[in-house]
Every structure is written in C-alpha cells, then in structure tokens.
Design a protein around this motif. Sequence first.
Motif, mmCIF file in Angstrom:
data_model
loop_
_atom_site.group_PDB
_atom_site.id
_atom_site.type_symbol
_atom_site.label_atom_id
_atom_site.label_comp_id
_atom_site.label_asym_id
_atom_site.label_seq_id
_atom_site.Cartn_x
_atom_site.Cartn_y
_atom_site.Cartn_z
ATOM 1 N N THR A 187 0.823 -1.199 0.000
ATOM 2 C CA THR A 187 0.000 0.000 0.000
ATOM 3 C C THR A 187 0.863 1.257 0.000
ATOM 4 N N GLY A 236 -8.232 -4.245 11.080
ATOM 5 C CA GLY A 236 -9.229 -4.457 10.032
ATOM 6 C C GLY A 236 -9.185 -5.866 9.473
ATOM 7 N N LEU A 237 -7.989 -6.389 9.261
ATOM 8 C CA LEU A 237 -7.843 -7.757 8.753
ATOM 9 C C LEU A 237 -8.384 -8.769 9.754
ATOM 10 N N ASP A 273 -6.743 2.515 7.725
ATOM 11 C CA ASP A 273 -6.993 1.075 7.687
ATOM 12 C C ASP A 273 -7.164 0.690 6.222
ATOM 13 N N TYR A 330 -9.197 -12.741 9.071
ATOM 14 C CA TYR A 330 -7.874 -13.231 8.667
ATOM 15 C C TYR A 330 -7.041 -13.578 9.888
ATOM 16 N N LEU A 389 -7.086 -9.225 -1.593
ATOM 17 C CA LEU A 389 -6.861 -10.210 -0.535
ATOM 18 C C LEU A 389 -7.405 -11.582 -0.925
ATOM 19 N N LYS A 418 -3.959 4.278 -1.361
ATOM 20 C CA LYS A 418 -5.074 4.345 -0.416
ATOM 21 C C LYS A 418 -5.102 5.714 0.245
ATOM 22 N N ALA A 440 -8.984 -4.520 -0.452
ATOM 23 C CA ALA A 440 -9.874 -5.624 -0.074
ATOM 24 C C ALA A 440 -10.016 -6.619 -1.219
ATOM 25 N N THR A 470 -8.056 -1.901 4.833
ATOM 26 C CA THR A 470 -9.199 -2.748 4.486
ATOM 27 C C THR A 470 -10.393 -1.927 4.018
ATOM 28 N N LEU A 475 -12.046 -8.883 9.644
ATOM 29 C CA LEU A 475 -12.533 -9.592 8.457
ATOM 30 C C LEU A 475 -12.300 -11.103 8.524
ATOM 31 N N THR A 530 -4.661 -1.395 9.957
ATOM 32 C CA THR A 530 -4.862 -2.403 8.903
ATOM 33 C C THR A 530 -4.917 -3.801 9.514
#
Length: 171
Positions: free
Chosen positions: A42, A107-108, A72, A113, A83, A68, A80, A74, A111, A104
């Motif tokens: 990023t 956020g992962l 974050d 991860y 990924l 970005k 997104a 994500t 989600l 980040t």
Amino acid sequence: MLVIVDMQARLLPHLNDAAGVTERAGTLLRAATLLDVPVVCTEQNPQRLGATVDALRDDLRTAKVIEKHTFDATFAPAFADALPPAPATLWVAGAEAHVCVLLTMLGLLRLGYRVECVADAVASRRAEDRAVALERAKQDGARLTTVETAVFGWLGSFTHPRFRDVLALIK
C-alpha cells in the motif's frame, strides 16, 4: 500473502530505525518473490508521501501496489479486492506501526484473517508508539513474528528447492 504498508519515500526518513526496517522489508519481499508468496503493497496518499522507497521498488515487480487514503487499508476497495479469502494468513510489515500498520491489522482481524505482524519489519517515529502498537496488535489477536521466522515458515524445510537462495537473503 505478504502485506507491506506505506514504506514511502517522504515518511521513512522520519522513522526510528528506518534503514533497518527497510532492509528487513526488502528481505521479506525478495523471499516472497522466490517462494511465490503473493504480495500487496500500500501507498498512503502517494502524491504527498511519495511512492514506495527506491530500495524496495525493484522487489515489487510482482506485487500489487495499491494507493489508499484510509489509515486502515481494508477500507480501500482495491486492497480488499486483492486479498485472498479469509481465513488466510497474512504477514504484515511496514509503517507506521501505530497508525496504518496497526489499523490495517485490526481491520484484517475483523474480516476473519489470521494476522502475523512481522515485528522487526515495522516502524514508527517514536519507539514508544511502536511498542504500544505491537502490544495492542497482540492483545487483539495478531501474532508477533520476525522476518526470519516468517521466511523459514514459508520454506517449511531445508529440502525446499529454494532453501539456499532464501538462506542467502538472511545471511
């Protein structure tokens, strides 16, 4: 997948141990390339912070580089979309530990991860901010690791056909 966060030209000179973190991120990137580990990188507002530093640029040939504007990553649709499906394991390195890297990783985790924070390849301006970020990441479910642990984990065994090539990166 390896996630490199915001290792950018105008940001790195202000970070604690910028040269060491850049070197270790480069080792991760070269090992990922040798071992076919996908990479996403990023860049936070590259118009102001510049592109990824030249020292890493050559190692990003096969990476997806994503601009970005959110701390974050994500929340950036292109990130997104890049990924793999959760619950894959993602190794995260970059800058700054207490802002974009931490947010980040959180956020992962949100989600679904599995997140491995490559602790010796993350940096902040102040050592205290980095230390708190690593502790927070751990408290919220990220696992702390190092460049060598990540790389040898990707290899799995000294019988891997790329073992000697990867070992040369570490030595």
